[in-house]
Motif scaffolding. Structure first.
Motif, PDB file in Angstrom:
ATOM      1  N   LEU A  56       0.835  -1.204   0.000  1.00 11.58           N
ATOM      2  CA  LEU A  56       0.000   0.000   0.000  1.00 11.58           C
ATOM      3  C   LEU A  56       0.869   1.253   0.000  1.00 11.58           C
ATOM      4  O   LEU A  56       0.414   2.344  -0.320  1.00 11.58           O
ATOM      5  CB  LEU A  56      -0.908   0.030   1.243  1.00 11.58           C
ATOM      6  N   LYS A  76       1.632  -0.153 -10.032  1.00  9.79           N
ATOM      7  CA  LYS A  76       0.382  -0.045  -9.261  1.00  9.79           C
ATOM      8  C   LYS A  76      -0.522  -1.239  -9.533  1.00  9.79           C
ATOM      9  O   LYS A  76      -1.111  -1.825  -8.627  1.00  9.79           O
ATOM     10  CB  LYS A  76      -0.369   1.228  -9.677  1.00  9.79           C
ATOM     11  N   SER A  77      -0.604  -1.570 -10.812  1.00  4.00           N
ATOM     12  CA  SER A  77      -1.468  -2.671 -11.210  1.00  4.00           C
ATOM     13  C   SER A  77      -0.925  -4.002 -10.669  1.00  4.00           C
ATOM     14  O   SER A  77      -1.695  -4.863 -10.210  1.00  4.00           O
ATOM     15  CB  SER A  77      -1.548  -2.681 -12.731  1.00  4.00           C
ATOM     16  N   ALA A  80      -1.730  -4.205  -7.076  1.00  7.21           N
ATOM     17  CA  ALA A  80      -3.156  -4.520  -6.881  1.00  7.21           C
ATOM     18  C   ALA A  80      -3.374  -6.023  -7.050  1.00  7.21           C
ATOM     19  O   ALA A  80      -4.095  -6.667  -6.280  1.00  7.21           O
ATOM     20  CB  ALA A  80      -3.995  -3.742  -7.881  1.00  7.21           C
ATOM     21  N   GLU A  81      -2.728  -6.577  -8.065  1.00  5.33           N
ATOM     22  CA  GLU A  81      -2.832  -8.018  -8.331  1.00  5.33           C
ATOM     23  C   GLU A  81      -2.300  -8.821  -7.138  1.00  5.33           C
ATOM     24  O   GLU A  81      -2.904  -9.811  -6.709  1.00  5.33           O
ATOM     25  CB  GLU A  81      -2.003  -8.322  -9.583  1.00  5.33           C
ATOM     26  N   ARG A  83      -2.033  -7.815  -3.959  1.00  4.88           N
ATOM     27  CA  ARG A  83      -2.926  -7.677  -2.804  1.00  4.88           C
ATOM     28  C   ARG A  83      -4.164  -8.542  -2.979  1.00  4.88           C
ATOM     29  O   ARG A  83      -4.645  -9.162  -2.033  1.00  4.88           O
ATOM     30  CB  ARG A  83      -3.333  -6.204  -2.614  1.00  4.88           C
ATOM     31  N   LEU A  84      -4.673  -8.573  -4.218  1.00  7.24           N
ATOM     32  CA  LEU A  84      -5.894  -9.336  -4.484  1.00  7.24           C
ATOM     33  C   LEU A  84      -5.694 -10.830  -4.220  1.00  7.24           C
ATOM     34  O   LEU A  84      -6.550 -11.485  -3.630  1.00  7.24           O
ATOM     35  CB  LEU A  84      -6.325  -9.112  -5.943  1.00  7.24           C
TER      36      LEU A  84
ATOM     37  N   ALA B 308      -7.164  -1.129  -1.786  1.00  9.34           N
ATOM     38  CA  ALA B 308      -6.301  -1.932  -0.916  1.00  9.34           C
ATOM     39  C   ALA B 308      -6.581  -3.421  -1.063  1.00  9.34           C
ATOM     40  O   ALA B 308      -5.670  -4.249  -0.987  1.00  9.34           O
ATOM     41  CB  ALA B 308      -6.497  -1.506   0.536  1.00  9.34           C
ATOM     42  N   LEU B 309      -7.853  -3.751  -1.293  1.00  5.77           N
ATOM     43  CA  LEU B 309      -8.207  -5.169  -1.418  1.00  5.77           C
ATOM     44  C   LEU B 309      -7.790  -5.753  -2.768  1.00  5.77           C
ATOM     45  O   LEU B 309      -7.916  -6.947  -2.982  1.00  5.77           O
ATOM     46  CB  LEU B 309      -9.714  -5.356  -1.228  1.00  5.77           C
ATOM     47  N   GLY B 310      -7.336  -4.888  -3.661  1.00  4.82           N
ATOM     48  CA  GLY B 310      -6.833  -5.407  -4.938  1.00  4.82           C
ATOM     49  C   GLY B 310      -7.661  -5.039  -6.142  1.00  4.82           C
ATOM     50  O   GLY B 310      -7.407  -5.538  -7.234  1.00  4.82           O
ATOM     51  N   LYS B 312      -8.483  -2.915  -9.183  1.00  5.72           N
ATOM     52  CA  LYS B 312      -7.582  -2.081  -9.979  1.00  5.72           C
ATOM     53  C   LYS B 312      -8.195  -0.694 -10.190  1.00  5.72           C
ATOM     54  O   LYS B 312      -9.420  -0.554 -10.252  1.00  5.72           O
ATOM     55  CB  LYS B 312      -7.312  -2.747 -11.324  1.00  5.72           C
ATOM     56  N   VAL B 405      -3.478   4.043   0.701  1.00  7.94           N
ATOM     57  CA  VAL B 405      -3.045   4.255   2.082  1.00  7.94           C
ATOM     58  C   VAL B 405      -3.521   5.609   2.609  1.00  7.94           C
ATOM     59  O   VAL B 405      -3.829   5.754   3.799  1.00  7.94           O
ATOM     60  CB  VAL B 405      -1.509   4.087   2.191  1.00  7.94           C
TER      61      VAL B 405
END
Lengths: 230, 412
Positions: A56, A76-77, A80-81, A83-84, B308-310, B312, B405
């Motif tokens: 984050l 960033k992408s 995100a992947e 974290r998902l 945060a959870l992913g 996009k 964040v």
């Protein structure tokens, strides 16, 4: 196996005229399946370290590896992947999506992952029962207590079997009894699912549940205690 | 992509109804704006259509054929080089809704009290009945019966000016091809009414064969006029007419060339509709962007959590744009239904005789019948959706650019 490896992380924030070192050459390894508490007074760097591990926030320098994959250089992408699919988050303020029911909140991550409706439904019901909220799936966050909301948040974090669960002050808004229940839930889920838990807290009761306690001060790790051995 | 769309659409729909009051106010604004766009455009198009139809019924039809010099000098010397009987036999084979051949020349008419300059029309009444501007059911006396009818039919206004009436005689004077005055007394057999006073004042009808005899031009006419199905698209009938006459050196033109004022008005109307639709949308867009910005500001933390959870950033952008599109879609649906209902309600027209003089100046009648054209409906809906999409990009882009964040820790 090492779940998290941080090497020489530095992060500086500018607050007015002053530079604040949130991370000052921090290095740490966290083993898979461990429950680690990061403890520090406010501004000690625990949340910054947690956010950096979770992708984050980005450190100014240093390297971060999650399950062997370097993440501080990801886009960033890409983050995100990551974290998902690999990280579950539990926030201090629960942070459920208010227009979704408890079940839908839990299913949300799986839905974004593209899992089938049936699988989502089954796993959601299963995890709701596991966190002690069976039959409450149709309730919206506004219709639940703080403790119940935090349980839903934990269920959301754990349901897709992430490698790592990061919890930032998860008990800050809960009373002591609910806090104990939540920590017992963490322990149970850790044992059941084998996920690694990293919890940032300054709550002494929470620290007591961790197998490993990492103390931080002014952005540095000042103590690293194996509580099982102790 | 389909998963992202499903999740985003579901969240967009729920979020839309999170603040019922704000959504309903915005929906009302979009619906009324859409209704105004479509309904008022239908009224304006109705007026323009009426104006054009009236204009075309007076003389031009959808296309005409003339001697090449006739347009600059509408003189009897500029006759069509094709004999009328030959021309008629060619036109019979055409795929026209209606057609006619005429003598159309300037003339004087005189009663014992007044003299007026008019347009003398030598017509075959059987062919002109279907499209003439003369109101045949309110005519005082009778209309012409055959091409060799020896009576004259004049307008009510002209009759008042000449102080004449049915049964009295007037003299019609014009010029023959050898530049001699050709005149003859005619008995007034009919006094007609028309939608426009100028039509009652300027035109005099006599049988075509009678005028040919008067001017000494047997079996000759000055123009052929044809009608197709759609005055907005005269090209098919113009093409046919050209095919029939161009080999003889005859010029064929559509009404758009014959009456530049009317065709310019029609073209300007299409531009006006677009400007009108855009102006209304711009007014709406302030409300739309404001609503979306408010919706985004209220959900900064939630958006941060999703990131945060992913989720996009593109999915967040999609969700906000979808929210806007849903809002616009519902508003458009209601607005369209209201507009269609309003048009249906006044489908027989509105009496605007209180402003008849003004309408007359524009060449329109005193009954305003809305003309709801699908292309105007599509244009209004298309403009709202397209510009709405672009208007929603700014708040959507802003939402997708949040750092998770920072967004999570936002105090709301």
């Amino acid at each position: 196996m090492t779940a998290v490896r941080c090497i020489d992380l530095c992060k500086t924030y500018r607050q007015g005229e002053e530079d604040i070192k949130a991370l000052d050459h921090v290095s740490i390894d966290i083993e898979s399946g461990d429950i680690v508490c990061l403890s520090a007074p406010s501004g000690g760097g625990k949340t910054t370290l947690l956010n950096s591990i979770g992708g984050l926030d980005r450190p100014d320098s240093g390297e971060i590896y999650i399950a062997g994959q370097r993440i501080d250089t990801l886009s960033k992408s890409g983050l995100a992947e990551l974290r998902l699919n690999h990280i579950g988050f539990v926030f201090q303020a629960y942070n459920l999506i208010p227009v979704l029911t408890a079940s839908e909140n839990i299913e949300f991550v799986m839905q974004v992952q593209g899992r089938s409706r049936g699988e989502r439904r089954d796993k959601s019901e299963e995890i709701l029962a596991e966190v002690g909220l069976a039959g409450m799936g149709d309730r919206r966050p506004a219709e639940m207590s703080g403790g119940q909301q935090q349980r839903v948040a934990v269920a959301r974090a754990i349901v897709s079997r992430p490698t790592l669960v990061l919890a930032d002050e998860p008990t800050a808004n809960l009373d002591s009894k609910t806090s104990d229940e939540l920590m017992e839930l963490f322990i149970r889920l850790n044992e059941t699912h084998g996920s690694t838990f990293v919890i940032a807290t300054h709550d002494q009761r929470v620290m007591g549940y961790a197998r490993r306690l990492v103390k931080m001060l002014d952005g540095r790790i000042v103590d690293d205690i194996d509580q099982q051995a102790a | 992509m389909s998963t992202t769309l499903t999740v985003s659409a579901a969240l967009a729909w729920r979020n839309l109804w999170r603040n019922h009051r704000r959504t309903l106010i915005m929906l009302s604004a979009i619906s009324v704006g859409t209704w105004a766009m479509i309904f008022l455009t239908a009224l304006t198009q109705g007026m323009v259509t009426d104006m054009v139809r009236q204009g075309l019924a007076v003389l031009p039809g959808h296309a005409q054929a003339h001697h090449p010099a006739f347009r600059d000098d509408p003189n009897i010397v500029n006759l069509l080089p094709i004999p009328d009987s030959e021309l008629e036999s060619r036109l019979v084979g055409g795929d026209f809704v209606a057609w006619s051949t005429r003598i159309n020349v300037p003339a004087f008419v005189a009663s014992e009290r007044e003299t007026r300059g008019v347009t003398l029309l030598g017509i075959d009444p059987a062919r002109e009945r279907d499209f003439t501007f003369v109101e045949l059911d309110t005519i005082d006396g009778r209309f012409l019966e055959t091409a060799d009818d020896t009576g004259v039919v004049i307008g009510r206004k002209l009759a008042e000016t000449l102080e004449t009436r049915v049964g009295k005689r007037i003299v019609v004077m014009s010029q023959s091809p050898d530049n001699e005055v050709a005149d003859r007394g005619f008995r007034v057999v009919g006094v007609f009414r028309a939608e426009l006073p100028s039509q009652e004042e300027d035109y005099v009808f006599v049988g075509k064969a009678t005028v040919q005899k008067l001017l000494g031009v047997p079996d000759r006419v000055t123009e052929a006029v044809v009608f197709g199905n759609d005055f907005r698209n005269p090209e098919p009938v113009l093409g046919q007419l050209e095919g029939f006459v161009s080999a003889d050196g005859v010029t064929a033109q559509s009404w758009k060339d014959l009456d530049v004022y009317l065709s310019t008005t029609l073209a300007a109307m299409d531009g006006f509709v677009l400007v009108w639709v855009i102006v209304i949308f711009l007014a709406l867009s302030f409300g739309l962007v404001n609503t979306l910005l408010m919706a985004v500001f209220e959900r900064i933390r939630e958006i941060g959590v999703m990131l945060a959870l992913g989720v996009k950033p593109a999915a967040i952008l999609l969700q906000i744009v979808l929210e806007s599109m849903l809002l616009l879609g519902i508003g458009l649906l209601i607005g369209n239904l209201l507009a269609f209902a309003s048009v249906e309600l006044i489908s027989d027209g509105i009496d605007i005789s209180m402003v008849a003089d003004g309408m007359e100046m524009m060449g329109a009648t005193s009954r305003l019948v809305p003309d709801l054209r699908m292309q105007d409906v599509v244009l209004a809906n298309g403009v709202v959706l397209l510009l709405g999409f672009f208007a929603s990009l700014s708040p959507a882009w802003r939402a997708s650019r949040y750092e998770p964040v920072e967004a999570i820790t936002t105090v709301q």
